[in-house]
Every structure is written in C-alpha cells, then in structure tokens.
Design a protein around this motif. Structure first.
Motif, mmCIF file in Angstrom:
data_model
loop_
_atom_site.group_PDB
_atom_site.id
_atom_site.type_symbol
_atom_site.label_atom_id
_atom_site.label_comp_id
_atom_site.label_asym_id
_atom_site.label_seq_id
_atom_site.Cartn_x
_atom_site.Cartn_y
_atom_site.Cartn_z
ATOM 1 N N VAL A 1 0.839 -1.207 0.000
ATOM 2 C CA VAL A 1 0.000 0.000 0.000
ATOM 3 C C VAL A 1 0.871 1.253 0.000
ATOM 4 O O VAL A 1 0.570 2.233 -0.695
ATOM 5 C CB VAL A 1 -0.954 -0.008 1.216
ATOM 6 C CG1 VAL A 1 -1.657 1.343 1.363
ATOM 7 C CG2 VAL A 1 -1.991 -1.104 1.065
ATOM 8 N N ARG B 1 0.778 4.101 -2.886
ATOM 9 C CA ARG B 1 0.618 5.530 -2.645
ATOM 10 C C ARG B 1 1.730 6.332 -3.315
ATOM 11 O O ARG B 1 1.480 7.368 -3.941
ATOM 12 C CB ARG B 1 0.614 5.825 -1.142
ATOM 13 C CG ARG B 1 -0.660 5.398 -0.429
ATOM 14 C CD ARG B 1 -0.563 5.684 1.066
ATOM 15 N NE ARG B 1 -0.210 7.075 1.315
ATOM 16 C CZ ARG B 1 -1.070 8.080 1.279
ATOM 17 N NH1 ARG B 1 -2.343 7.846 1.004
ATOM 18 N NH2 ARG B 1 -0.671 9.311 1.527
ATOM 19 N N LYS B 2 2.957 5.859 -3.193
ATOM 20 C CA LYS B 2 4.079 6.573 -3.793
ATOM 21 C C LYS B 2 3.946 6.620 -5.302
ATOM 22 O O LYS B 2 4.181 7.658 -5.934
ATOM 23 C CB LYS B 2 5.399 5.903 -3.417
ATOM 24 C CG LYS B 2 6.623 6.634 -3.961
ATOM 25 C CD LYS B 2 7.896 5.929 -3.615
ATOM 26 C CE LYS B 2 9.081 6.759 -4.109
ATOM 27 N NZ LYS B 2 9.032 7.077 -5.543
ATOM 28 N N VAL C 1 1.140 9.126 -6.291
ATOM 29 C CA VAL C 1 1.549 10.521 -6.089
ATOM 30 C C VAL C 1 2.565 10.938 -7.145
ATOM 31 O O VAL C 1 2.450 12.018 -7.745
ATOM 32 C CB VAL C 1 2.116 10.720 -4.672
ATOM 33 C CG1 VAL C 1 2.749 12.102 -4.536
ATOM 34 C CG2 VAL C 1 1.018 10.547 -3.628
ATOM 35 N N TYR D 1 -11.627 -0.333 -4.518
ATOM 36 C CA TYR D 1 -10.712 0.676 -5.066
ATOM 37 C C TYR D 1 -10.205 0.270 -6.446
ATOM 38 O O TYR D 1 -10.027 1.125 -7.332
ATOM 39 C CB TYR D 1 -9.543 0.872 -4.106
ATOM 40 C CG TYR D 1 -8.490 1.836 -4.589
ATOM 41 C CD1 TYR D 1 -8.755 3.195 -4.734
ATOM 42 C CD2 TYR D 1 -7.202 1.383 -4.886
ATOM 43 C CE1 TYR D 1 -7.777 4.080 -5.172
ATOM 44 C CE2 TYR D 1 -6.222 2.263 -5.325
ATOM 45 C CZ TYR D 1 -6.515 3.601 -5.463
ATOM 46 O OH TYR D 1 -5.533 4.471 -5.899
ATOM 47 N N THR E 1 -7.317 6.871 -2.973
ATOM 48 C CA THR E 1 -6.184 6.001 -2.664
ATOM 49 C C THR E 1 -6.069 5.814 -1.158
ATOM 50 O O THR E 1 -6.204 6.783 -0.398
ATOM 51 C CB THR E 1 -4.877 6.620 -3.211
ATOM 52 O OG1 THR E 1 -5.014 6.795 -4.627
ATOM 53 C CG2 THR E 1 -3.689 5.711 -2.936
ATOM 54 N N ARG F 1 -5.060 5.621 2.641
ATOM 55 C CA ARG F 1 -4.157 6.437 3.446
ATOM 56 C C ARG F 1 -2.962 5.600 3.876
ATOM 57 O O ARG F 1 -2.903 4.389 3.631
ATOM 58 C CB ARG F 1 -4.895 6.985 4.663
ATOM 59 C CG ARG F 1 -6.101 7.824 4.310
ATOM 60 C CD ARG F 1 -6.941 8.136 5.532
ATOM 61 N NE ARG F 1 -6.217 8.915 6.526
ATOM 62 C CZ ARG F 1 -6.705 9.240 7.718
ATOM 63 N NH1 ARG F 1 -7.928 8.843 8.057
ATOM 64 N NH2 ARG F 1 -6.005 9.955 8.565
ATOM 65 N N ASP F 2 -2.005 6.236 4.526
ATOM 66 C CA ASP F 2 -0.866 5.492 5.075
ATOM 67 C C ASP F 2 -1.398 4.400 6.004
ATOM 68 O O ASP F 2 -2.287 4.655 6.835
ATOM 69 C CB ASP F 2 0.042 6.442 5.859
ATOM 70 C CG ASP F 2 1.313 5.767 6.315
ATOM 71 O OD1 ASP F 2 1.238 4.960 7.262
ATOM 72 O OD2 ASP F 2 2.370 6.039 5.727
ATOM 73 N N TRP G 1 -4.884 3.986 8.435
ATOM 74 C CA TRP G 1 -5.920 3.611 7.466
ATOM 75 C C TRP G 1 -6.854 2.558 8.045
ATOM 76 O O TRP G 1 -6.448 1.419 8.271
ATOM 77 C CB TRP G 1 -5.266 3.079 6.186
ATOM 78 C CG TRP G 1 -6.257 2.662 5.144
ATOM 79 C CD1 TRP G 1 -7.433 3.272 4.830
ATOM 80 C CD2 TRP G 1 -6.163 1.523 4.278
ATOM 81 N NE1 TRP G 1 -8.080 2.601 3.829
ATOM 82 C CE2 TRP G 1 -7.326 1.529 3.471
ATOM 83 C CE3 TRP G 1 -5.224 0.512 4.104
ATOM 84 C CZ2 TRP G 1 -7.554 0.544 2.519
ATOM 85 C CZ3 TRP G 1 -5.439 -0.455 3.149
ATOM 86 C CH2 TRP G 1 -6.601 -0.443 2.365
#
Length: 466
Positions: A165, A169-170, A173, A255, A309, A311-312, A316
């Motif tokens: 995850v 996220r990276k 972004v 998602y 997306t 969250r951290d 999360w």
C-alpha cells in the motif's frame, strides 16, 4: 557521463544492495526517470562488457558486476517491467554465495521479489543487503524464507500488504505530480492524459498484491484465533487484526474498480481540462464547472479517483473512513456523467458537438454559459484550418495538438489565450480573440507592406543644364 564518472558509478552500483543497484542511481520511475535509467543502462552495460573482456584477456575471473543489470535492460529501464525470473534467480544465487541448485527456485523467487520491491520503492528499508553482508545475512535469514513465508504467517503477510500500500501511494503521487507537470504544456496534454491513465492501470498490480496479502493475513489470524492452543488473552487481538485485514482487502477490491474507471478513455483529467477551458474562456470557466455537467466532470475525474487512494497504513481504517461509500459515489458520478453525455448528444444534435460521446454534456454546458458573440466567434474559429489557426499560435496554446485535445474533451473551439492575456478584462480578452480570428481568416494582412515613399528633389531645366 565521462569515463571517470562512469567508472565511479559502476563501482558504486556493483557494491550496492540489489534493490538500489537495479535503480541505477535513479530513484523515481516517471517517463523521464525511465529514459535516464535506460540511457545509463546503455553506458553501464557497455562498460561492464569492456571490464569482462579485459578480465578475460588477462586470464582473471570477472567481477560480478551490477546486480540485475541485464534485467533492467530487458525492461528498457522501467522498474515496473522487471520480471522475477531465471536471470535474476541465477544472479541471486551468486549474490548470496550459494551453490547452484542448493536452494529451491521457489525460495529464491521470494528473495528476488524482495529485491525488486526494494528497487521500486526507494523509501523502503532495504530487505536484501549488498554483497559484503549478503552471505552472512542469508545464513541467518534463509530459514525465515523457507518456513515462515511458506506457512503464510499472518503478521508477516499483514506487514507485506502494508508495504504494498505504501508503494501504491508513492506510485500514484509520483504519477499525478508528473502528469500535472506535463499538463502545463498545451501540446503535451493528450500525452499527459495517456501517461496518467497508463500509470493507473499498472498500479492495479500493487492493489492486487496488497489485496491478496490482506486476505491471507485475515485467514491466518482467524485460524490462529480458533486454535485451542491459542491463549484466551490473545484471541481478542487476533480478532481485531483479522477485522482490519479483512476490511482493507474489501476496500482495495472496491478501489480497484475505481482505478479501472479512472483509466477509461472517457474519464476526464482535470489538470488538462481546467487549463484548456481557462485558456479559451478565462472568465466563464468557473461558471461552466458549476453546472451539473461541470460538477459531474469533477466528481468523476481521474483526480477524484486518486483521492480515494488508501491512506498510510498507520492511519488507514476503511470502515471508519467510509472509503467504500466514497468509491460507490465516485462510480455513480461516472455513470451519471456518461448518461448525461448520451442524453445531450441525442437531444441537441443541431449544435456543434465533440467527435465522440465524450464531453457532450460539458460542451453543451459551455454553450449555455457563453455569450452570443462568443458562440459566433467559436463557430468562425472552428471552421478555420489548423494551418490558418497556427498563424496566431503563441507558445503552443493554439497549436493543432492543443486544439484537437480541447475539442475532443468537450470544450468549444475558441482562440486560446496565454496566461498573461487571460488576466485581461473580459471585453479586452474577447477583442483579442476576435482579432486572432480575423488575422487567421485573412493571413495576407499580417504580411501587408506599405508602399515605399520615394523622395526626390525637384529641379528646373535651367538648373540641370547650368
């Protein structure tokens, strides 16, 4: 790179852990990063071949070289295309100083998988160390790969799912930042949209991996909790962990559907749409986006999907955040936008519209907002050829690429203004757009030259013969 820089980089990467080595000193994976990595790979591969030839001629064993260099070449510098296969497995055997065939390929695949994950995520703690520490690390950690991983230990699966995850996220972004930067250039907006949607589609691999890990973790926590040997004091903890893992797996499943929708051809990319709309109707674009079609466009955009997306993982909790409900609202907005596009296309055939179903409702919203004079200018501009429109092109805003992209997403044809011209008063901006149309329609006027004025001195016949 010059020879000294190349030698230094090769020596540094040859001693690095497998993950950083495969990055070739480039941490990101945007198209620019991939191009730079591919360029470096070409130089490093040639240099490594030269080193091996030198060693062979001297009758000496060649140094191992950079871990995964061949695999990076097969992937054309794209970290997401590196495959976990035989090439890397054989090189991992050498890296860990194990004899050929000593360890099963299945176990080595897991080590290689960790090395690839290290390569794709610069922020991750390096799992597989460099050559100097590799043999000792493997002698201490091989049992972990052989037993705990094969047993599917719940806590370990949960940790790996969380890592997936973080990597997701990276990637999202990085892709969004790069796509928005590309969108600033009018001639690259179609390319920017293709890029962001390709990255979204490829991010599905991370979602699938994390979902699979969370499901495995939930299953292990449940089975452990139900065992008779499990202390009563730990059953509540295992139940809580099972609930977290299950909710995250369910949220990621939903998602993945949102990502699939975001990657569709008809999904608007607002970074491009806002700029294209503001260049043509700088004083009306907010009113356009406030219409029903405008709101649905924003609510069903690429950016709206990416805001979903996870969250951290440290913070999360999908059930508490209402993530699945938000995803359903996004999908409903996309469906309603498509339905509105269809209705507008059927009901208002007499008006100029987009080449396809996409953007029909937004185009009609623009026509409802702009003035009669703007509609007339739009019609005149639309009938001009791309060659004629290019006469007044400034920094690409009126290029054929920019015009075709804007028309395809539902923005009526209109001369585009640069950022400085957008700040003009509405009447001034409209006058400038009218002037641009007139110049394009009559290109000869731009090259008109005043007839030369000839000055001469008048003299009499007497003076001439004097």
């Amino acid at each position: 790179m010059n020879t000294t820089e190349l030698e230094h980089l090769h020596a540094e990467l040859a001693a690095a852990p497998p993950g950083p080595a495969m990055r070739l000193g480039v941490d990101g994976n945007t198209p620019d990063d991939v191009a730079l990595r591919w360029e470096r790979w070409s130089e490093l591969a040639d240099h490594e071949q030269w080193l091996r030839r030198q060693a062979r001629e001297a009758g000496e064993p060649a140094d191992p070289g950079i871990f995964g260099l061949d695999a990076v070449g097969y992937a054309y510098g794209d970290l997401d295309r590196i495959e976990n296969g035989g090439v890397l497995i054989y090189q991992m055997e050498d890296h860990l100083s194990t004899g050929h065939g000593e360890m099963s390929p299945e176990i080595l695949e897991r080590v290689v998988g960790d090395a690839i994950a290290d390569a794709r995520n610069p922020g991750r703690t390096v799992r597989v160390p460099g050559r100097e520490e590799a043999a000792q690390w493997w002698s201490e950690g091989r049992d972990d790969y052989q037993t705990r991983r094969e047993s599917g230990n719940g806590p370990l699966e949960l940790v790996e799912a969380d890592e997936a995850v973080v990597l997701l996220r990276k990637r999202i972004v990085d892709a969004l930042v790069h796509g928005q930067t590309m969108a600033e250039e009018p001639t690259r907006r179609a390319e920017a949209e293709r890029y962001i949607k390709r990255e979204i589609a490829m991010a599905g691999e991370h979602v699938e991996l994390a979902t699979r890990k969370y499901r495995a973790a939930a299953k292990d926590f449940r089975e452990t909790r139900e065992r008779e040997t499990t202390p009563e004091s730990l059953r509540e903890l295992f139940e809580a962990n099972e609930r977290v893992a299950s909710s995250r797996a369910a949220a990621l499943t939903a998602y993945s559907v949102a990502l699939q929708q975001a990657a569709q051809r008809t999904t608007p990319f607002m970074a491009c749409l806002r700029r294209s709309l503001g260049e043509r109707f700088p004083h009306e674009y907010r009113e356009v986006l406030a219409t029903k079609a405008g709101k649905l466009t924003e609510q069903s955009s690429v950016e709206a999907a990416l805001r979903l997306t996870p969250r951290d993982p440290m913070h999360w909790y999908p059930e508490r955040d209402g993530m699945i409900k938000q995803i359903h609202r996004y999908l409903d907005a996309a469906q309603e936008r498509d339905r509105l596009d269809w209705d507008e296309m059927v009901d208002r055939r007499h008006l100029p519209r987009t080449p396809t179903l996409r953007g029909q409702a937004l185009a009609m919203a623009c026509y409802d907002v702009i003035s009669r004079e703007q509609k007339e200018l739009s019609d005149r501009w639309r009938k001009l050829s791309s060659v004629e429109r290019s006469i007044v092109d400034d920094r690409g805003v009126n290029s054929a690429r920019a015009h075709d992209y804007a028309a395809g997403i539902g923005i009526p044809a209109m001369p585009a203004l640069t950022l400085a011209d957008q700040a003009r008063e509405p009447s001034e901006g409209l006058s400038l757009q009218r002037w641009m149309i007139e110049k394009s329609a009559d290109p000869q006027s731009m090259y008109g030259v005043e007839p030369p004025t000839v000055e001469f001195e008048q003299t009499s016949t007497f003076e001439m013969w004097k």
